[in-house]
Design a protein around this motif. Structure first.
Motif, PDB file in Angstrom:
ATOM      1  N   PRO A  87       0.790  -1.238   0.000  1.00  0.00           N
ATOM      2  CA  PRO A  87       0.000   0.000   0.000  1.00  0.00           C
ATOM      3  C   PRO A  87       0.821   1.287   0.000  1.00  0.00           C
ATOM      4  O   PRO A  87       0.285   2.342  -0.342  1.00  0.00           O
ATOM      5  N   ASN A  88       2.096   1.251   0.348  1.00  0.00           N
ATOM      6  CA  ASN A  88       2.927   2.466   0.340  1.00  0.00           C
ATOM      7  C   ASN A  88       3.758   2.619  -0.929  1.00  0.00           C
ATOM      8  O   ASN A  88       4.509   3.573  -1.079  1.00  0.00           O
ATOM      9  N   SER A  89       3.627   1.680  -1.853  1.00  0.00           N
ATOM     10  CA  SER A  89       4.471   1.645  -3.045  1.00  0.00           C
ATOM     11  C   SER A  89       3.907   2.507  -4.170  1.00  0.00           C
ATOM     12  O   SER A  89       2.705   2.517  -4.427  1.00  0.00           O
ATOM     13  N   LEU A  90       4.804   3.229  -4.841  1.00  0.00           N
ATOM     14  CA  LEU A  90       4.463   3.976  -6.056  1.00  0.00           C
ATOM     15  C   LEU A  90       5.514   3.684  -7.117  1.00  0.00           C
ATOM     16  O   LEU A  90       6.691   3.508  -6.807  1.00  0.00           O
ATOM     17  N   ILE A  91       5.077   3.673  -8.374  1.00  0.00           N
ATOM     18  CA  ILE A  91       6.005   3.493  -9.483  1.00  0.00           C
ATOM     19  C   ILE A  91       5.570   4.383 -10.638  1.00  0.00           C
ATOM     20  O   ILE A  91       4.374   4.588 -10.875  1.00  0.00           O
ATOM     21  N   ALA A  92       6.565   4.917 -11.340  1.00  0.00           N
ATOM     22  CA  ALA A  92       6.296   5.746 -12.510  1.00  0.00           C
ATOM     23  C   ALA A  92       5.855   4.867 -13.673  1.00  0.00           C
ATOM     24  O   ALA A  92       6.234   3.697 -13.773  1.00  0.00           O
ATOM     25  N   ASP A  93       5.081   5.458 -14.565  1.00  0.00           N
ATOM     26  CA  ASP A  93       4.724   4.805 -15.824  1.00  0.00           C
ATOM     27  C   ASP A  93       5.811   5.187 -16.827  1.00  0.00           C
ATOM     28  O   ASP A  93       5.749   6.245 -17.460  1.00  0.00           O
ATOM     29  N   PHE A  94       6.821   4.342 -16.957  1.00  0.00           N
ATOM     30  CA  PHE A  94       7.992   4.671 -17.760  1.00  0.00           C
ATOM     31  C   PHE A  94       7.677   4.843 -19.241  1.00  0.00           C
ATOM     32  O   PHE A  94       8.480   5.413 -19.980  1.00  0.00           O
ATOM     33  N   THR A  95       6.503   4.392 -19.695  1.00  0.00           N
ATOM     34  CA  THR A  95       6.120   4.624 -21.091  1.00  0.00           C
ATOM     35  C   THR A  95       5.843   6.111 -21.344  1.00  0.00           C
ATOM     36  O   THR A  95       5.780   6.538 -22.488  1.00  0.00           O
ATOM     37  N   LYS A  96       5.688   6.889 -20.272  1.00  0.00           N
ATOM     38  CA  LYS A  96       5.427   8.325 -20.408  1.00  0.00           C
ATOM     39  C   LYS A  96       6.703   9.168 -20.268  1.00  0.00           C
ATOM     40  O   LYS A  96       6.643  10.386 -20.134  1.00  0.00           O
ATOM     41  N   LEU A  97       7.857   8.512 -20.332  1.00  0.00           N
ATOM     42  CA  LEU A  97       9.125   9.222 -20.144  1.00  0.00           C
ATOM     43  C   LEU A  97       9.341  10.317 -21.188  1.00  0.00           C
ATOM     44  O   LEU A  97       9.606  11.469 -20.838  1.00  0.00           O
ATOM     45  N   VAL A  98       9.270   9.987 -22.461  1.00  0.00           N
ATOM     46  CA  VAL A  98       9.574  10.976 -23.498  1.00  0.00           C
ATOM     47  C   VAL A  98       8.639  12.179 -23.433  1.00  0.00           C
ATOM     48  O   VAL A  98       9.108  13.323 -23.403  1.00  0.00           O
ATOM     49  N   PRO A  99       7.312  12.001 -23.353  1.00  0.00           N
ATOM     50  CA  PRO A  99       6.473  13.197 -23.236  1.00  0.00           C
ATOM     51  C   PRO A  99       6.725  13.999 -21.960  1.00  0.00           C
ATOM     52  O   PRO A  99       6.609  15.228 -21.960  1.00  0.00           O
ATOM     53  N   THR A 100       7.107  13.317 -20.869  1.00  0.00           N
ATOM     54  CA  THR A 100       7.430  14.045 -19.636  1.00  0.00           C
ATOM     55  C   THR A 100       8.645  14.932 -19.853  1.00  0.00           C
ATOM     56  O   THR A 100       8.661  16.103 -19.445  1.00  0.00           O
ATOM     57  N   VAL A 101       9.675  14.405 -20.510  1.00  0.00           N
ATOM     58  CA  VAL A 101      10.880  15.196 -20.780  1.00  0.00           C
ATOM     59  C   VAL A 101      10.559  16.329 -21.744  1.00  0.00           C
ATOM     60  O   VAL A 101      11.033  17.461 -21.570  1.00  0.00           O
ATOM     61  N   GLU A 102       9.743  16.069 -22.759  1.00  0.00           N
ATOM     62  CA  GLU A 102       9.360  17.142 -23.693  1.00  0.00           C
ATOM     63  C   GLU A 102       8.674  18.285 -22.960  1.00  0.00           C
ATOM     64  O   GLU A 102       8.940  19.464 -23.229  1.00  0.00           O
ATOM     65  N   HIS A 103       7.801  17.963 -22.024  1.00  0.00           N
ATOM     66  CA  HIS A 103       7.146  18.998 -21.217  1.00  0.00           C
ATOM     67  C   HIS A 103       8.148  19.691 -20.294  1.00  0.00           C
ATOM     68  O   HIS A 103       8.127  20.913 -20.141  1.00  0.00           O
ATOM     69  N   ALA A 104       9.027  18.902 -19.657  1.00  0.00           N
ATOM     70  CA  ALA A 104       9.993  19.474 -18.716  1.00  0.00           C
ATOM     71  C   ALA A 104      10.923  20.469 -19.393  1.00  0.00           C
ATOM     72  O   ALA A 104      11.278  21.496 -18.801  1.00  0.00           O
ATOM     73  N   ILE A 105      11.312  20.192 -20.632  1.00  0.00           N
ATOM     74  CA  ILE A 105      12.164  21.123 -21.387  1.00  0.00           C
ATOM     75  C   ILE A 105      11.464  22.478 -21.523  1.00  0.00           C
ATOM     76  O   ILE A 105      12.100  23.522 -21.563  1.00  0.00           O
ATOM     77  N   GLN A 106      10.129  22.440 -21.556  1.00  0.00           N
ATOM     78  CA  GLN A 106       9.331  23.678 -21.619  1.00  0.00           C
ATOM     79  C   GLN A 106       8.932  24.172 -20.232  1.00  0.00           C
ATOM     80  O   GLN A 106       8.123  25.075 -20.107  1.00  0.00           O
ATOM     81  N   ARG A 107       9.496  23.531 -19.178  1.00  0.00           N
ATOM     82  CA  ARG A 107       9.229  23.872 -17.775  1.00  0.00           C
ATOM     83  C   ARG A 107       7.764  23.641 -17.406  1.00  0.00           C
ATOM     84  O   ARG A 107       7.158  24.399 -16.661  1.00  0.00           O
ATOM     85  N   LYS A 108       7.211  22.542 -17.906  1.00  0.00           N
ATOM     86  CA  LYS A 108       5.831  22.152 -17.600  1.00  0.00           C
ATOM     87  C   LYS A 108       5.820  20.718 -17.102  1.00  0.00           C
ATOM     88  O   LYS A 108       6.606  19.881 -17.552  1.00  0.00           O
ATOM     89  N   GLN A 109       4.897  20.416 -16.194  1.00  0.00           N
ATOM     90  CA  GLN A 109       4.704  19.065 -15.689  1.00  0.00           C
ATOM     91  C   GLN A 109       3.663  18.362 -16.545  1.00  0.00           C
ATOM     92  O   GLN A 109       2.562  18.874 -16.728  1.00  0.00           O
ATOM     93  N   LEU A 110       4.006  17.195 -17.089  1.00  0.00           N
ATOM     94  CA  LEU A 110       3.032  16.396 -17.816  1.00  0.00           C
ATOM     95  C   LEU A 110       1.902  16.016 -16.870  1.00  0.00           C
ATOM     96  O   LEU A 110       2.137  15.595 -15.738  1.00  0.00           O
ATOM     97  N   GLN A 111       0.686  16.165 -17.327  1.00  0.00           N
ATOM     98  CA  GLN A 111      -0.500  15.851 -16.530  1.00  0.00           C
ATOM     99  C   GLN A 111      -1.320  14.761 -17.211  1.00  0.00           C
ATOM    100  O   GLN A 111      -1.274  14.629 -18.427  1.00  0.00           O
ATOM    101  N   PRO A 112      -2.111  13.993 -16.470  1.00  0.00           N
ATOM    102  CA  PRO A 112      -2.186  14.010 -15.009  1.00  0.00           C
ATOM    103  C   PRO A 112      -0.946  13.379 -14.399  1.00  0.00           C
ATOM    104  O   PRO A 112      -0.356  12.451 -14.955  1.00  0.00           O
TER     105      PRO A 112
END
Length: 194
Positions: free
Chosen positions: A163-188
């Motif tokens: 119940p305390n475990s969290l894991i990233a959805d690594f398939t969303k890595l590239v869009p997350t980095v694309e947003h981060a380069i623009q200083r935005k957090q990928l949502q949700p």
């Protein structure tokens, strides 16, 4: 958008998620980014049922075409001398989350993250920890509110038995980095993994 960018890929000791690392590297390479792999000491020395450090280093170097950075002194020049456009740490363990949130720089991965933040460039975190909703919760919240730190969307991977475990959805890595380069957090940011 990421073509010709230098992406640091920091890998910490979440051994059960290493199978995700090679597809991450290939995803960046396929769009023309350069991947600079950086590892913690435990990645270098651990031998688990998921493989040895030597085996994983060989796979990582083959996939990226770059030598693995495995010493703090090798990561320090990512400051003003040899900057990265973005630093990704994925998988990122609870131990490394705690250290980054509390400004401890005792591994090559954390040194590269510190250097990248010093340059005002984004750091993207892909968490993988059994303690995210436990004692490490406050560290994750601290990092969520830190300038230039972004997260790959994450959720509970097994809420009934871990119940305390969290894991990233690594398939969303590239869009997350694309947003981060623009200083935005990928949502949700918080997603359902079940």
């Amino acid at each position: 958008m990421l073509k010709d960018l230098r992406i640091g890929l920091g890998i910490t000791a979440s051994h059960c998620t290493y199978e995700e690392v090679i597809p991450m590297i290939k995803g960046f390479m396929d769009i023309g980014a350069t991947v600079v792999p950086i590892i913690t000491y435990s990645v270098l020395t651990a031998a688990t049922r998921f493989g040895t450090g030597e085996e994983w280093i060989e796979k990582i170097e083959q996939a990226s075409g770059s030598k693995v950075i495995s010493k703090i002194v090798e990561a320090e020049p990512f400051g003003p001398t040899n900057p990265l456009d973005c630093m990704v740490i994925a998988p990122m363990t609870g131990n490394s989350i705690s250290k980054l949130a509390n400004a401890q720089t005792d591994s090559p991965v954390l040194m590269a993250a510190k250097a990248t933040l010093r340059n005002g460039n984004p750091v993207v975190l892909g968490i993988s920890t059994n303690d995210a909703l436990g004692l490490n919760g406050m560290n994750i919240m601290k990092l969520l509110s830190t300038k230039n730190i972004f997260f790959i969307p994450f959720g509970q991977d097994n809420p009934h038995t871990k119940p305390n475990s969290l894991i990233a959805d690594f398939t969303k890595l590239v869009p997350t980095v694309e947003h981060a380069i623009q200083r935005k957090q990928l949502q949700p940011l918080l997603i359902n993994l079940s």
